[in-house]
Design an enzyme around this catalytic site. Structure first.
Site, PDB file in Angstrom:
ATOM      1  CG  ASP A 279      19.075  -0.216   3.094  1.00 18.14           C
ATOM      2  OD1 ASP A 279      18.929   0.982   3.382  1.00 18.14           O
ATOM      3  OD2 ASP A 279      18.379  -1.119   3.580  1.00 18.14           O
TER       4      ASP A 279
ATOM      5  CG  ASN B  36      11.753  -4.797   1.788  1.00 18.56           C
ATOM      6  OD1 ASN B  36      10.675  -5.073   2.292  1.00 18.56           O
ATOM      7  ND2 ASN B  36      12.805  -4.423   2.497  1.00 18.56           N
TER       8      ASN B  36
ATOM      9  CE1 TYR C  45       4.265   2.083   5.318  1.00 16.11           C
ATOM     10  CE2 TYR C  45       2.112   1.326   6.071  1.00 16.11           C
ATOM     11  CZ  TYR C  45       3.436   1.067   5.755  1.00 16.11           C
ATOM     12  OH  TYR C  45       3.928  -0.210   5.857  1.00 16.11           O
TER      13      TYR C  45
ATOM     14  CE  LYS D 179       4.499   0.351   2.150  1.00 10.01           C
ATOM     15  NZ  LYS D 179       5.680  -0.261   1.497  1.00 10.01           N
TER      16      LYS D 179
ATOM     17  CB  ILE E  47       6.823  -7.347  10.377  1.00 15.29           C
ATOM     18  CG1 ILE E  47       5.699  -7.746   9.416  1.00 15.29           C
ATOM     19  CG2 ILE E  47       7.935  -8.395  10.375  1.00 15.29           C
ATOM     20  CD1 ILE E  47       4.974  -9.036   9.762  1.00 15.29           C
TER      21      ILE E  47
ATOM     22  CB  THR F 271      11.372  -4.697  10.994  1.00 11.37           C
ATOM     23  OG1 THR F 271      10.532  -3.536  10.974  1.00 11.37           O
ATOM     24  CG2 THR F 271      10.653  -5.868  10.352  1.00 11.37           C
TER      25      THR F 271
END
Length: 250
Positions: free
Chosen positions: A38, A91, A155, A159, A188, A190
């Protein structure tokens, strides 16, 4: 579920929190050694600490996936530390919430991290897996890679591109032992989505947009990633697996 990944090595980008952390923890719980990556050093090191506290093996390696040299170094570090690479969850990604993605800076940053970053990772990971004759790669796309989004051009485009790259990789390496799939999460819960749901009223609105009436959890996406990497998914490749509580079924 324990998949019996003992002796295997997994690399997870964007593992400093959220879906990436949940996946890294899942790989470790199933016996794999994990390289946690990360740009968020504090978050990444915290993920490693959680893995080690549970008796697993992990190291942290900082990497900005938009930089080719850093991705190359990340995969080399993985092999240096553990001798192989069996699973990769690409990810790392961003969502420019509230920004105008038609602005050059937001557009370029999205393409660099969300799309080029996935390609750089796939390219380097496959080089290692080809020498082994086997491997599994899972990319994080989104339901916005399958349906339109009128507010986020970058985005949505990136994707969609991740799904295209996934299908390309699946075809390119299908006969060389490498499977490439994608997960397509809905909304989600997060750190990325936390600003959206800080107001309980907004949480209710967003939860109401999903037929199941709730947001998804990072662990639900991680479970899909682990299954796609397991031998139980041995005939699955090139697939964008939707995990969205029914949002795209409407």
């Amino acid at each position: 579920m324990h998949y019996g990944f003992d002796g295997k090595v997994a690399l997870v980008t964007g593992a400093g929190g959220g879906i990436g952390r949940a996946t890294a923890l899942g790989f470790a719980a199933s016996g794999a050694a994990v390289v946690v990556s990360d740009v968020n050093i504090e978050g990444g090191e915290a993920t490693v600490q959680q893995i080690e506290a549970a008796g697993g093996r992990a190291i942290f390696a900082s990497c900005n996936v938009a930089k080719r040299s850093e991705v190359k170094a990340l995969v080399a570090r993985t092999v240096e530390a553990f001798g192989r690479l069996d699973f990769a969850h690409n990810n790392a990604g961003i969502n420019n919430l509230g920004a105008d993605e038609y602005e050059d800076e937001a557009w370029d940053r999205s393409l660099g991290i969300n799309l080029s970053g996935v390609m750089y990772c796939m390219r380097e990971e496959a080089e290692v897996m080809l020498t082994q004759g086997k491997g599994a790669i899972v990319n994080t796309a989104s339901i916005n890679g399958l349906v339109g989004n009128g507010q986020q051009p970058a985005y949505t485009a990136t994707k969609h591109g991740v799904i295209g790259l996934t299908r390309h990789g699946a075809l390119r390496w299908a006969r060389q032992g490498i499977r490439v799939n994608a997960v397509c999460p809905g909304v989600i819960e997060t750190p990325m989505t936390a600003p959206l749901v800080a107001d309980p009223r907004m949480r209710d609105v967003i939860s109401g947009m999903t037929p199941m009436g709730r947001m998804g959890q990072a662990e639900e996406i991680a479970a899909a990633v682990l299954w796609l990497c397991s031998d139980q998914a041995s005939f699955v490749t090139g697939h964008p697996l939707v995990i969205d509580g029914g949002a795209t079924a409407t």
